[in-house]
Design an enzyme around this catalytic site. Structure first.
Site, mmCIF file in Angstrom:
data_model
loop_
_atom_site.group_PDB
_atom_site.id
_atom_site.type_symbol
_atom_site.label_atom_id
_atom_site.label_comp_id
_atom_site.label_asym_id
_atom_site.label_seq_id
_atom_site.Cartn_x
_atom_site.Cartn_y
_atom_site.Cartn_z
ATOM 1 N N HIS A 135 0.810 -1.220 0.000
ATOM 2 C CA HIS A 135 0.000 0.000 0.000
ATOM 3 C C HIS A 135 0.847 1.275 0.000
ATOM 4 O O HIS A 135 0.344 2.360 -0.296
ATOM 5 C CB HIS A 135 -0.994 0.001 1.169
ATOM 6 C CG HIS A 135 -0.422 0.339 2.503
ATOM 7 N ND1 HIS A 135 -0.080 -0.619 3.432
ATOM 8 C CD2 HIS A 135 -0.128 1.521 3.090
ATOM 9 C CE1 HIS A 135 0.376 -0.045 4.530
ATOM 10 N NE2 HIS A 135 0.372 1.263 4.338
ATOM 11 N N ASP A 165 0.251 -7.583 1.675
ATOM 12 C CA ASP A 165 0.674 -6.187 1.756
ATOM 13 C C ASP A 165 2.194 -6.055 1.748
ATOM 14 O O ASP A 165 2.759 -5.205 2.430
ATOM 15 C CB ASP A 165 0.089 -5.517 3.006
ATOM 16 C CG ASP A 165 0.155 -3.991 2.924
ATOM 17 O OD1 ASP A 165 0.260 -3.461 1.799
ATOM 18 O OD2 ASP A 165 0.134 -3.334 3.984
ATOM 19 N N GLY A 238 3.214 6.840 7.826
ATOM 20 C CA GLY A 238 4.594 6.981 7.375
ATOM 21 C C GLY A 238 5.488 5.879 7.906
ATOM 22 O O GLY A 238 6.532 5.584 7.327
ATOM 23 N N SER A 240 4.569 2.853 7.876
ATOM 24 C CA SER A 240 4.273 1.677 7.058
ATOM 25 C C SER A 240 5.479 1.274 6.220
ATOM 26 O O SER A 240 6.090 2.109 5.547
ATOM 27 C CB SER A 240 3.090 1.960 6.128
ATOM 28 O OG SER A 240 1.897 2.091 6.861
#
Length: 395
Positions: A135, A165, A238, A240
């Site tokens: 993502h 993901d 951020g 992530s």
């Protein structure tokens, strides 16, 4: 198999999407002084006992295990002392990078325009392979990576896997500091965790600490149900794609989500590294995770009245936002179709569709019920292998 066509139907338009004191006393000063002497002696003994009990043992130096069966990754210089978090930071911070993305979007009012995003990544090889979240880079036309030392690189996309993901990108470099993999299968609740990332997209190298709060949490994110680690280390937008490390500096997870809200605090999630590592290795080898199937459709989920009005539709549910494969085009899908069922099982969310697709394999044929122009019909679709991602070009 029966296949109904919708040649006479009108095409539906889709909009863009632009957390007592007790009385009494001593009758004589002598009695008071005697009692004070006794008490001071008693407290002095107790204080000394506690100090001795809490002080590190003489053998507690920086080469001693932090936890039973573990070994610190580095020792402090000159025989000094430092906390486990400091040691982990010194050992691992250079392995975490900042990621900034640029995507081209379109609007009826603004035309084409560039939007920016930000996240984090973890270097997994000295020659420039970096693991991050799908993502973080999904839909990006340009990816810029900045190391802790300030070196900037333009990255190319190696592969992505929406189901977990996970994504892998690559920069042309050598001698980078790669993270060391840990073993997420042996983690225990209560173990130290250190998160390093780029919160808010502008605070690269930020370090937060916490513990493993829970194992094997089933969380649904963007229609995908994942089994994740839970931590109370502070996680912000951020972070992530950044790293979650244990007390020995080993990478145990890739941060990918947090729970947000005015009454929620200290609930963050990470993809276990054993899962992330296996996916990353397959993406590097093949560009895709083999066996993953797709409908060849871009789907969007309308969940409230306001979004429905903005998108020009009258019902909530899952709509076709784009037709991305030859198989989907040949089946007759059109942008704006409302998907209501798959092989007779009603669906109203992307998560429900993805859950149903797990029962099929590449090459299977499914019947998809759709609503278009107020009429309902069935389309027959053959499921395809997910295609390898194309490398990104610079804008």
């Amino acid at each position: 198999m029966k296949e109904n066509r919708f040649d006479e139907m009108e095409k539906m338009g889709m909009g863009t999407k632009a957390k007592r004191r007790k009385k009494g006393g001593f009758k004589t000063m002598a009695g008071m002084m005697a009692l004070c002497a006794v008490l001071s002696g008693g407290f002095g003994f107790a204080g000394g006992y506690l100090a001795n009990a809490l002080a590190p043992a003489a053998s507690d130096n920086l080469t001693a295990p932090l936890l039973p069966g573990t070994t610190p990754v580095i020792a402090a210089a000159n025989g000094g002392t430092s906390s486990a978090v400091e040691r982990v930071t010194e050992a691992c911070a250079d392995s975490v990078v900042e990621i900034v993305t640029e995507s081209v979007s379109a609007s009826n009012y603004l035309g084409q325009y560039v939007t920016s995003g930000a996240g984090s990544g973890v270097i997994i090889s000295a020659d420039g392979y970096i693991i991050t979240n799908n993502h973080v880079i999904n839909g990006a036309n340009k990816i810029t990576v900045t190391t802790r030392g300030g070196q900037e690189y333009t990255a190319k996309l190696v592969g992505t896997d929406a189901a977990t993901d996970i994504a892998v990108i690559k920069v042309e470099a050598s001698g980078l500091k790669a993270a060391q993999y840990g073993n997420s299968d042996t983690l225990k609740v209560g173990e130290l965790t250190v998160a390093i990332g780029n919160p808010l997209g502008s605070l690269g190298g930020t370090v937060t600490d916490g513990i493993v709060s829970a194992l094997s949490r089933e969380i649904t994110i963007e229609g995908e149900t994942m089994t994740l680690l839970q931590t109370n280390a502070a996680i912000n937008p951020g972070n992530s794609g950044g790293g979650l490390f244990d007390s020995t500096g080993k990478l145990i997870g890739i941060v990918n989500a947090k729970s947000s809200g005015s009454d929620i605090e200290g609930i963050g999630f990470a993809i276990p590294i054993n899962t992330a590592k296996a996916i990353a290795e397959e993406l590097i080898a093949n560009g895709v995770v083999t066996g993953r199937l797709e409908m060849g459709l871009g789907l969007t989920e309308i969940t409230n009245y306001i979004t429905a009005v903005q998108s020009g539709v009258s019902r909530m549910g899952v709509y076709v936002a784009s037709v991305n494969s030859t198989a989907a085009q040949q089946a007759g899908f059109q942008r704006g179709d409302l998907i209501t069922a798959i092989d007779g099982t009603a669906v109203s969310t992307v998560a429900e569709i993805k859950a149903l697709l797990k029962n099929y394999k590449v090459g299977d044929t499914i019947t998809v019920s759709v609503v278009r122009g107020g009429r309902t019909g069935d389309l027959t679709l053959t499921l395809q292998q997910v295609k390898a991602s194309d490398s990104l070009d610079t804008l």
